[in-house]
Motif scaffolding. Structure first.
Motif, PDB file in Angstrom:
ATOM      1  N   CYS A 299       0.975  -1.090  -0.019  1.00 31.44           N
ATOM      2  CA  CYS A 299       0.067   0.019   0.088  1.00 31.44           C
ATOM      3  C   CYS A 299       0.854   1.193   0.000  1.00 31.44           C
ATOM      4  N   GLN A 300       0.592   2.241  -0.692  1.00 39.21           N
ATOM      5  CA  GLN A 300       1.247   3.592  -0.569  1.00 39.21           C
ATOM      6  C   GLN A 300       0.447   4.664  -0.085  1.00 39.21           C
ATOM      7  N   ARG A 301       1.261   5.558   0.472  1.00 39.81           N
ATOM      8  CA  ARG A 301       0.566   6.808   1.257  1.00 39.81           C
ATOM      9  C   ARG A 301       0.144   7.585   0.106  1.00 39.81           C
ATOM     10  N   GLY A 302      -1.334   8.080   0.309  1.00 40.77           N
ATOM     11  CA  GLY A 302      -1.845   9.012  -0.562  1.00 40.77           C
ATOM     12  C   GLY A 302      -2.998   8.165  -1.580  1.00 40.77           C
ATOM     13  N   GLN A 303      -2.847   6.830  -1.701  1.00 46.96           N
ATOM     14  CA  GLN A 303      -3.604   6.116  -2.707  1.00 46.96           C
ATOM     15  C   GLN A 303      -4.796   5.670  -2.053  1.00 46.96           C
ATOM     16  N   SER A 304      -5.812   5.855  -2.496  1.00 49.40           N
ATOM     17  CA  SER A 304      -7.145   5.261  -2.090  1.00 49.40           C
ATOM     18  C   SER A 304      -7.128   4.008  -1.842  1.00 49.40           C
TER      19      SER A 304
ATOM     20  N   TRP B 202      -4.518  -8.466   9.688  1.00 45.63           N
ATOM     21  CA  TRP B 202      -5.366  -7.860   8.739  1.00 45.63           C
ATOM     22  C   TRP B 202      -5.371  -6.469   9.093  1.00 45.63           C
ATOM     23  N   PHE B 203      -5.258  -5.724   8.204  1.00 42.41           N
ATOM     24  CA  PHE B 203      -5.127  -4.217   8.632  1.00 42.41           C
ATOM     25  C   PHE B 203      -5.995  -3.364   7.559  1.00 42.41           C
ATOM     26  N   GLY B 204      -6.223  -2.036   7.707  1.00 43.29           N
ATOM     27  CA  GLY B 204      -7.130  -1.127   6.647  1.00 43.29           C
ATOM     28  C   GLY B 204      -8.360  -0.780   7.076  1.00 43.29           C
ATOM     29  N   GLU B 205      -8.845  -1.532   8.156  1.00 46.65           N
ATOM     30  CA  GLU B 205     -10.268  -1.292   8.393  1.00 46.65           C
ATOM     31  C   GLU B 205     -10.731   0.114   8.704  1.00 46.65           C
ATOM     32  N   GLY B 206      -9.675   0.583   9.720  1.00 47.39           N
ATOM     33  CA  GLY B 206     -10.014   2.170  10.112  1.00 47.39           C
ATOM     34  C   GLY B 206     -10.159   2.988   8.765  1.00 47.39           C
ATOM     35  N   THR B 207      -8.876   2.759   7.862  1.00 48.22           N
ATOM     36  CA  THR B 207      -9.112   3.832   6.550  1.00 48.22           C
ATOM     37  C   THR B 207     -10.266   3.420   5.836  1.00 48.22           C
TER      38      THR B 207
ATOM     39  N   LEU C  27     -13.156   2.307   6.787  1.00 46.82           N
ATOM     40  CA  LEU C  27     -14.618   2.958   7.392  1.00 46.82           C
ATOM     41  C   LEU C  27     -14.312   4.510   7.071  1.00 46.82           C
ATOM     42  N   LYS C  28     -13.431   5.070   7.201  1.00 47.48           N
ATOM     43  CA  LYS C  28     -13.336   6.510   6.944  1.00 47.48           C
ATOM     44  C   LYS C  28     -13.460   6.840   5.563  1.00 47.48           C
ATOM     45  N   ARG C  29     -13.532   5.955   4.510  1.00 47.60           N
ATOM     46  CA  ARG C  29     -13.411   5.989   3.127  1.00 47.60           C
ATOM     47  C   ARG C  29     -12.214   6.978   2.540  1.00 47.60           C
ATOM     48  N   ASP C  30     -11.202   6.715   3.272  1.00 41.22           N
ATOM     49  CA  ASP C  30      -9.871   7.626   3.133  1.00 41.22           C
ATOM     50  C   ASP C  30      -8.685   6.851   2.353  1.00 41.22           C
ATOM     51  N   VAL C  31      -7.811   7.656   2.229  1.00 40.86           N
ATOM     52  CA  VAL C  31      -6.668   7.254   1.330  1.00 40.86           C
ATOM     53  C   VAL C  31      -5.549   6.733   2.604  1.00 40.86           C
ATOM     54  N   TRP C  32      -4.962   6.048   2.181  1.00 37.96           N
ATOM     55  CA  TRP C  32      -3.584   5.500   3.004  1.00 37.96           C
ATOM     56  C   TRP C  32      -2.870   6.419   3.453  1.00 37.96           C
ATOM     57  N   LYS C  33      -2.484   6.566   4.949  1.00 32.45           N
ATOM     58  CA  LYS C  33      -1.754   7.544   5.570  1.00 32.45           C
ATOM     59  C   LYS C  33      -0.464   7.200   5.885  1.00 32.45           C
ATOM     60  N   TYR C  34      -0.154   5.849   5.290  1.00 35.22           N
ATOM     61  CA  TYR C  34       1.411   5.414   5.540  1.00 35.22           C
ATOM     62  C   TYR C  34       1.357   4.291   4.392  1.00 35.22           C
ATOM     63  N   ASP C  35       2.767   3.950   4.236  1.00 39.94           N
ATOM     64  CA  ASP C  35       3.288   3.078   3.267  1.00 39.94           C
ATOM     65  C   ASP C  35       3.447   1.706   4.038  1.00 39.94           C
ATOM     66  N   VAL C  36       3.062   0.399   3.239  1.00 36.07           N
ATOM     67  CA  VAL C  36       3.179  -0.906   3.406  1.00 36.07           C
ATOM     68  C   VAL C  36       4.110  -1.444   2.627  1.00 36.07           C
ATOM     69  N   ILE C  37       5.274  -1.912   3.079  1.00 39.98           N
ATOM     70  CA  ILE C  37       6.332  -2.398   2.405  1.00 39.98           C
ATOM     71  C   ILE C  37       6.664  -4.005   2.849  1.00 39.98           C
ATOM     72  N   ALA C  38       6.677  -4.766   1.659  1.00 37.09           N
ATOM     73  CA  ALA C  38       6.894  -6.183   1.952  1.00 37.09           C
ATOM     74  C   ALA C  38       8.517  -6.433   2.549  1.00 37.09           C
TER      75      ALA C  38
ATOM     76  N   LEU D   6      -9.258  -8.006   0.190  1.00 36.96           N
ATOM     77  CA  LEU D   6     -10.576  -8.146   0.044  1.00 36.96           C
ATOM     78  C   LEU D   6     -11.218  -6.961  -0.206  1.00 36.96           C
ATOM     79  N   PRO D   7     -12.091  -6.854  -1.264  1.00 37.60           N
ATOM     80  CA  PRO D   7     -12.446  -5.562  -1.799  1.00 37.60           C
ATOM     81  C   PRO D   7     -13.340  -4.759  -0.857  1.00 37.60           C
ATOM     82  N   ALA D   8     -13.403  -3.505  -0.815  1.00 41.04           N
ATOM     83  CA  ALA D   8     -14.119  -2.677   0.153  1.00 41.04           C
ATOM     84  C   ALA D   8     -15.339  -2.968  -0.338  1.00 41.04           C
ATOM     85  N   GLU D   9     -16.064  -3.091  -1.262  1.00 38.27           N
ATOM     86  CA  GLU D   9     -17.207  -3.573  -1.314  1.00 38.27           C
ATOM     87  C   GLU D   9     -17.901  -4.661  -0.570  1.00 38.27           C
ATOM     88  N   THR D  10     -16.913  -5.755  -0.415  1.00 40.17           N
ATOM     89  CA  THR D  10     -17.247  -6.976   0.206  1.00 40.17           C
ATOM     90  C   THR D  10     -17.125  -6.669   1.702  1.00 40.17           C
TER      91      THR D  10
END
Length: 247
Positions: A43-48, A82-87, A89-100, A109-113
């Motif tokens: 995940c990259q900061r600033g991306q939806s 698992w992570f990203g539930e807070g982002t 729920l706010k329908r926000d962009v990533w506030k951080y980077d996630v690097i392997a 898991l798609p947001a719609e699901t």
């Protein structure tokens, strides 16, 4: 979903057991599994934010870069996390980077699901509430780690955070992590991490295994404070000197 993906997914998702058959079928159909090589951005900061993200295997770090250019690592995410539930729920962009940090298989898991499950599953709602609560406690703990002067404490607390039974149910008592990877999470050199691990091992707080680290009691490791150990050892040293002088 491929058989291997299905096996990893079910092992990494204890929350799946609480879903209805129709809900599990929807998750199996919609989930996408992607492989990320070491150093690749998950995940990259600033991306939806468009997915709820899970680590099926491997290891990732969550970090950001400050205005001064300093990299700040918030946490690592171990298998089962698992992570990203807070982002989401706010329908926000990533506030951080996630690097392997190593080759990792990531469940998306798609947001719609995700929202479909929230609308119909009480059990899934409980899972998300627990996730948010535990994550808040983890980040508060991380702020305390950042204020710690002792490298031994940083290693101990960072490592203990990876043995969280709710956030990372797939870890158990053995985490497959290298000293270099742990250094990335702690913000320390590999040499300093090695010294800290040797010290913590000598205190019986962990066991160094081939390819990983075993922690029999994460609560003890989490409660470690190097200053207490140093004071105790200093007191013993003073006592030995006093006894020697008296003799």
């Amino acid at each position: 979903m491929k058989p291997r993906d299905y096996t990893e997914f079910t092992q990494s998702c204890p929350w799946m057991a609480e879903l209805q058959d129709s809900e599990r079928l929807r998750v199996h159909h919609d989930l996408r599994v992607q492989v990320f090589e070491p150093g690749a951005p998950v995940c990259q900061r600033g991306q939806s934010a468009e997915h709820w993200v899970g680590v099926l295997s491997g290891l990732v770090k969550v970090s950001s870069v400050s205005l001064s250019g300093k990299t700040i690592t918030y946490t690592g995410v171990a298998p089962g996390g698992w992570f990203g539930e807070g982002t989401l729920l706010k329908r926000d962009v990533w506030k951080y980077d996630v690097i392997a940090l190593r080759k990792s298989r990531i469940g998306l898991l798609p947001a719609e699901t995700f929202f479909w499950l929230l609308d119909r599953s009480l059990a899934f709602n409980h899972t998300i509430v627990n996730q948010l609560n535990e994550r808040l406690g983890q980040f508060i703990g991380q702020l305390q780690i950042d204020r710690l002067a002792g490298s031994d404490e940083r290693v101990a607390h960072t490592l203990a955070a990876m043995f969280h039974p709710v956030l990372y149910p797939g870890v158990g008592q053995m985490l497959r992590v290298t000293q270099e990877e742990l250094g990335y999470l702690c913000g320390l050199s590999r040499q300093r991490v090695n010294q800290a691990l040797q010290r913590l091992s000598s205190l019986g707080l962990l066991r160094l295994r081939y390819g990983g680290i075993e922690v029999p009691d994460a609560a003890r490791l989490r409660a470690f404070e190097s200053s207490h150990v140093e004071v105790h050892e200093t007191a013993r040293g003073v006592q030995r000197v006093t006894q020697h002088e008296a003799g």
